[in-house]
Design a protein around this motif. Structure first.
Motif, PDB file in Angstrom:
ATOM      1  N   MET A 214       0.666  -0.930   0.154  1.00 35.75           N
ATOM      2  CA  MET A 214       0.089  -0.139   0.082  1.00 35.75           C
ATOM      3  C   MET A 214       0.980   1.097  -0.248  1.00 35.75           C
ATOM      4  O   MET A 214       2.197   1.077   0.280  1.00 35.75           O
ATOM      5  CB  MET A 214      -1.070  -0.018   1.083  1.00 35.75           C
ATOM      6  CG  MET A 214      -2.035  -0.933   0.820  1.00 35.75           C
ATOM      7  SD  MET A 214      -3.290  -0.121   0.021  1.00 35.75           S
ATOM      8  CE  MET A 214      -4.561  -1.328   0.167  1.00 35.75           C
ATOM      9  N   PRO A 215       0.271   2.347  -0.347  1.00 34.19           N
ATOM     10  CA  PRO A 215       1.195   3.817  -0.269  1.00 34.19           C
ATOM     11  C   PRO A 215       1.736   4.008   1.031  1.00 34.19           C
ATOM     12  O   PRO A 215       1.092   3.390   2.164  1.00 34.19           O
ATOM     13  CB  PRO A 215       0.020   4.725  -0.705  1.00 34.19           C
ATOM     14  CG  PRO A 215      -1.037   4.083  -1.657  1.00 34.19           C
ATOM     15  CD  PRO A 215      -0.917   2.541  -1.129  1.00 34.19           C
ATOM     16  N   ALA A 216       2.810   4.562   1.173  1.00 32.25           N
ATOM     17  CA  ALA A 216       3.559   4.713   2.338  1.00 32.25           C
ATOM     18  C   ALA A 216       2.646   5.467   3.194  1.00 32.25           C
ATOM     19  O   ALA A 216       2.611   4.975   4.602  1.00 32.25           O
ATOM     20  CB  ALA A 216       4.824   5.467   2.210  1.00 32.25           C
ATOM     21  N   CYS A 217       1.865   6.618   3.243  1.00 30.17           N
ATOM     22  CA  CYS A 217       1.102   7.293   3.829  1.00 30.17           C
ATOM     23  C   CYS A 217      -0.070   6.583   4.439  1.00 30.17           C
ATOM     24  O   CYS A 217      -0.540   6.638   5.684  1.00 30.17           O
ATOM     25  CB  CYS A 217       0.486   8.398   3.275  1.00 30.17           C
ATOM     26  SG  CYS A 217      -0.580   8.260   1.734  1.00 30.17           S
ATOM     27  N   VAL A 218      -0.484   5.653   3.495  1.00 29.50           N
ATOM     28  CA  VAL A 218      -1.697   4.731   3.975  1.00 29.50           C
ATOM     29  C   VAL A 218      -1.015   3.769   5.224  1.00 29.50           C
ATOM     30  O   VAL A 218      -1.795   3.584   6.146  1.00 29.50           O
ATOM     31  CB  VAL A 218      -2.239   3.697   2.958  1.00 29.50           C
ATOM     32  CG1 VAL A 218      -3.267   2.885   3.384  1.00 29.50           C
ATOM     33  CG2 VAL A 218      -2.662   4.719   1.891  1.00 29.50           C
TER      34      VAL A 218
END
Length: 263
Positions: A214-218
């Motif tokens: 998943m995206p890093a921020c997620v």
């Protein structure tokens, strides 16, 4: 040397002409609509979607400090530099206040708590992205496979037309060498290096999606950010949207942003 200078002058002239120069650009620098130089090889566990989208639960964030893990994760993953000079600032994901994020959604009866929350903002990966139409070299393009709006930094000529076209301020120009704003030991060698004189922005972490992540921020959000396929009625994103009232940034412009906010 003469040949290089001649080529540069051609590209500069094309940038000035803008959208009307598209046929000429195809002759000078033909390329796929999907920008082959920015494609990341898909691993066997790659995450796929017809249209990636994000839902941010703003109720989970009370102070700007609460947003720091997401911002730090994004910037560390993508070697986003920190410059003291605000004129050189590079922004992929950042914090702002309600009236900046949603200038067309506020009213005089908006609750004080909602107005004073910190809000995460980033590229909205619009379904109808004006930045793509404005780019004269197709350095900015929308991936047909999953709707992610990308930057091919090798094709970017630094005209900044895309920055002018983006109504969200989601793009940054590298006025100086990006790595100068980083400590060498903290540089992520897995992420491609970019150079001075090009535009950059959030990419929904396509390099991580290609590896099944998943995206890093997620990942850093502790569940406050949901990411998934907007076109799939059974996806978690669609479920969250069915169960919560959400707003989008400057929705009246018709860009169809793919980042939603639960308020």
């Amino acid at each position: 040397m003469k040949s290089s200078r001649r080529r540069f002058m051609k590209l500069a002239g094309i940038a000035a002409l803008g959208l009307g120069a598209q046929p000429v650009i195809k002759a000078i620098a033909p390329a796929s609509e999907n920008g082959p130089q920015t494609q990341f090889s898909q691993g066997p566990n790659a995450l796929t979607a017809r249209q990636w989208a994000m839902v941010i639960d703003t109720r989970r964030f009370k102070t700007a400090h609460d947003l720091e893990p997401m911002i730090e994760a994004c910037h560390k993953t993508h070697n986003v530099p920190h410059f003291e000079d605000k004129n050189h600032e590079i922004k992929w994901i950042w914090e702002t206040h309600f009236h900046n994020a949603f200038p067309d959604s506020a009213n005089r009866f908006t609750s004080e708590e909602t107005e004073h929350r910190p809000y995460l903002v980033l590229c909205n990966h619009c379904e109808n992205p004006p930045c793509v139409r404005a780019c004269p070299t197709k350095a900015t393009f929308k991936r047909e496979s999953d709707g992610v709006v990308m930057m091919d930094m090798h094709r970017c000529i630094g005209c900044r037309f895309c920055m002018a076209a983006c109504p969200y301020g989601s793009r940054s120009f590298n006025f100086v060498e990006p790595l100068k704003g980083l400590v060498e030991k903290e540089i992520n060698l897995k992420y491609p290096r970019r150079m001075k004189g090009v535009v950059e922005k959030c990419t929904f972490c396509v390099e991580r999606l290609a590896e099944g992540q998943m995206p890093a921020c997620v990942e850093a959000s502790g569940g406050a950010i949901v990411f998934g396929d907007l076109s799939d009625p059974e996806s978690e994103v669609r479920q969250v949207l069915r169960e919560n009232f959400t707003i989008r940034r400057k929705q009246s412009l018709g860009t169809e942003p793919c980042v939603y906010y639960i308020v």
